[in-house]
Design an enzyme around this catalytic site. Structure first.
Site, PDB file in Angstrom:
ATOM      1  N   ASN A 396       0.816  -1.211   0.000  1.00 34.10           N
ATOM      2  CA  ASN A 396       0.000   0.000   0.000  1.00 34.10           C
ATOM      3  C   ASN A 396       0.851   1.262   0.000  1.00 34.10           C
ATOM      4  O   ASN A 396       0.973   1.952  -1.009  1.00 34.10           O
ATOM      5  CB  ASN A 396      -0.953  -0.009   1.198  1.00 34.10           C
ATOM      6  CG  ASN A 396      -2.149   0.896   0.992  1.00 34.10           C
ATOM      7  OD1 ASN A 396      -2.073   1.903   0.302  1.00 34.10           O
ATOM      8  ND2 ASN A 396      -3.268   0.543   1.598  1.00 34.10           N
ATOM      9  N   ASP A 397       1.470   1.555   1.135  1.00 34.33           N
ATOM     10  CA  ASP A 397       2.218   2.815   1.261  1.00 34.33           C
ATOM     11  C   ASP A 397       3.342   2.923   0.242  1.00 34.33           C
ATOM     12  O   ASP A 397       3.636   4.018  -0.253  1.00 34.33           O
ATOM     13  CB  ASP A 397       2.808   2.936   2.676  1.00 34.33           C
ATOM     14  CG  ASP A 397       1.726   3.016   3.739  1.00 34.33           C
ATOM     15  OD1 ASP A 397       0.678   3.625   3.459  1.00 34.33           O
ATOM     16  OD2 ASP A 397       1.915   2.454   4.827  1.00 34.33           O
ATOM     17  N   VAL A 398       3.971   1.793  -0.105  1.00 32.71           N
ATOM     18  CA  VAL A 398       5.141   1.826  -0.992  1.00 32.71           C
ATOM     19  C   VAL A 398       4.759   2.008  -2.455  1.00 32.71           C
ATOM     20  O   VAL A 398       5.633   2.093  -3.322  1.00 32.71           O
ATOM     21  CB  VAL A 398       5.988   0.548  -0.835  1.00 32.71           C
ATOM     22  CG1 VAL A 398       6.514   0.431   0.591  1.00 32.71           C
ATOM     23  CG2 VAL A 398       5.196  -0.697  -1.219  1.00 32.71           C
ATOM     24  N   ALA A 437       0.714   3.437   7.322  1.00 33.98           N
ATOM     25  CA  ALA A 437       1.049   4.825   7.650  1.00 33.98           C
ATOM     26  C   ALA A 437      -0.202   5.677   7.847  1.00 33.98           C
ATOM     27  O   ALA A 437      -0.113   6.842   8.212  1.00 33.98           O
ATOM     28  CB  ALA A 437       1.904   5.438   6.549  1.00 33.98           C
TER      29      ALA A 437
END
Length: 467
Positions: A396-398, A437
């Site tokens: 997700n965040d990456v 995050a």
């Protein structure tokens, strides 16, 4: 005879140290990681046997009991632990190293004559030993409390969001200065009040340093705590006058510090800022409460199978969602089916995908994914613009484009995998929840993105059946 025994012990420690260095070298590459683990185990066995057989040991009952209890616990944990829980297990092990340093320092402080670190006539602890003891107990206490917080966050018992409050950096700075002052004063006056005061403050600052660190930076925290545990072990080595422990601790401490620096550089983070209490904690806390109601394009496993089968090149991007679902074997089966259809396939790994360094690499290796198909961010990012499909499974965040476009985002500036540049993005996810995050992923709403909602393992299995 005693001199011969000491020489043999020193030689055994030297052999163990060489094996530890070879172990670290082996662990730097997936192809040699198994050999590196073997070197490390042999080196540790040699170090333990050499230590137990030294003339200084006067009783074996407690040693044997400790080895037996620890060995049984280790075997049980190793057999039962899920790969998804590996990061919090690592954090828990770091806490044990930290507490060991505190307990050894406390024992040495209470009975310095037994450790040979005091003047027999006056009972005063040598100045060098006070410095080592002070630094060892402080680093050990910070490692323990910081690792406990990291474990609680990774286990989900404490929110992964940054826990911030006004003036936290000034408070941390003040406590840090007081601790250094107490270490200096301890060199002059070995009062128990000074020793326990700096120990208690070190426990406190360990909590305060890790609580404000958000989910996006947790892999750096795990790596950083690994470094702390190494330096704590080195401190124990100085107190125990054990060369093997000093060398081992220094190797772990320095390699952990280097890894933390490399990861921070890969995330466009400042290691100094992360250590002192997180990065962008206030903005992250504010951003997590925003829910985006924009529509998304939703597809089925049959849709995904059709798109994948007709693609010329596919890049798979694994993340923590794959680990939670234990989908690596189903993903490997899907990849094999695609390769049989002539699809050119590769895997893209972000430095902080998952919850600790190398998390995705370990999972893919467990599924026997060929090493030559796995690429790091800097090697694969340029290939997304020519890829027909980017298959994102739980990352997700990456993959969030907000890291490049939204200056208010807590992940702004973090290098991401450029999956949005692929012709089609297939995104496997349980739902629309934000990543660790706490940030909504802009990729969900792009025109070239198709969401495949469901358990990652089941989605991959359904795609295999459709293929």
């Amino acid at each position: 005879m005693q001199a011969l025994e000491q020489n043999l012990t020193a030689f055994a420690y030297l052999v163990a140290a060489v094996l530890f260095i070879l172990s670290l070298r082996g662990l730097s590459s997936p192809e040699t990681s198994q050999r590196g683990n073997t070197y490390g185990m042999i080196g540790m066995a040699i170090a333990i046997i050499a230590t137990v057989l030294t003339p200084d040991v006067v009783s074996y009952e407690w040693i044997i009991a400790g080895i037996a209890i620890g060995g049984v616990i280790g075997v049980v944990i190793a057999k039962k632990i899920a790969m998804t829980a590996m990061p919090q297990l690592v954090a828990a092990f770091h806490s044990l190293v930290g507490m060991a340093a505190v307990l050894v320092a406390a024992a040495a402080f209470a009975h310095p004559e037994s450790f040979g670190i005091s003047d027999p006539a006056t009972g005063e602890i040598h100045l060098a030993s006070r410095i080592e003891m002070g630094l060892g107990v402080v680093i050990g206490a910070i490692t323990f409390s910081g690792s406990v917080v990291a474990f609680l966050k990774l286990q989900g018992l404490v929110s992964g969001r940054p826990l911030v409050f006004a003036g936290q950096h000034y408070l941390n700075l003040l406590i840090g200065l007081v601790i250094f002052g107490l270490i200096g004063y301890f060199c002059v006056d070995q009062s128990p009040h000074v020793f326990w005061a700096m120990t208690a403050l070190a426990f406190l600052i360990g909590f305060l340093l890790i609580l404000p660190i958000g989910g996006a930076d947790m892999p750096v925290v795990v790596s950083m705590l690994n470094s702390y545990s190494g330096w704590a072990a080195a401190g124990i080595g100085f107190t125990l006058q054990n060369n093997a422990l000093i060398v081992t601790g220094a190797l772990v401490g320095s390699s952990g510090a280097i890894l933390s620096y490399i990861m921070c550089k890969g995330m466009n983070r400042s290691l100094f800022n992360v250590i002192l209490g997180g990065f962008g904690g206030e903005t992250s806390a504010a951003a997590t409460g925003v829910k985006d109601d924009r529509p998304v394009k939703q597809g089925s496993a049959e849709d995904a199978a059709f798109i994948l089968k007709n693609a010329g090149s596919v890049i798979i991007v694994p993340g923590y969602g794959m680990a939670v679902a234990q989908a690596q074997h189903a993903l490997r089966e899907m990849a094999d089916a695609l390769k049989e259809n002539g699809v050119n396939l590769s895997y893209a790994i972000h430095p902080v995908a998952g919850r600790m360094p190398g998390h995705m690499n370990v999972l893919l290796a467990e599924a026997q994914v060929p090493y030559d198909e796995v690429f790091e961010l800097e090697d694969v990012n340029s290939q997304f613009q020519t890829a027909d499909v980017a298959f994102v499974i739980g990352a997700n965040d990456v993959t969030n484009p907000a890291a490049k476009t939204d200056p208010t985002s807590p992940i702004y500036g973090m290098p991401i995998l450029d999956v949005e540049k692929a012709k089609t993005v297939l995104f496997v996810k349980r739902g629309m929840a934000a990543g660790y995050a706490g940030v909504e992923n802009e990729l969900f709403f792009r025109d070239n993105t198709m969401m495949l909602f469901g358990d990652a393992k089941k989605v991959c299995e359904e795609i295999v059946r459709a293929l």
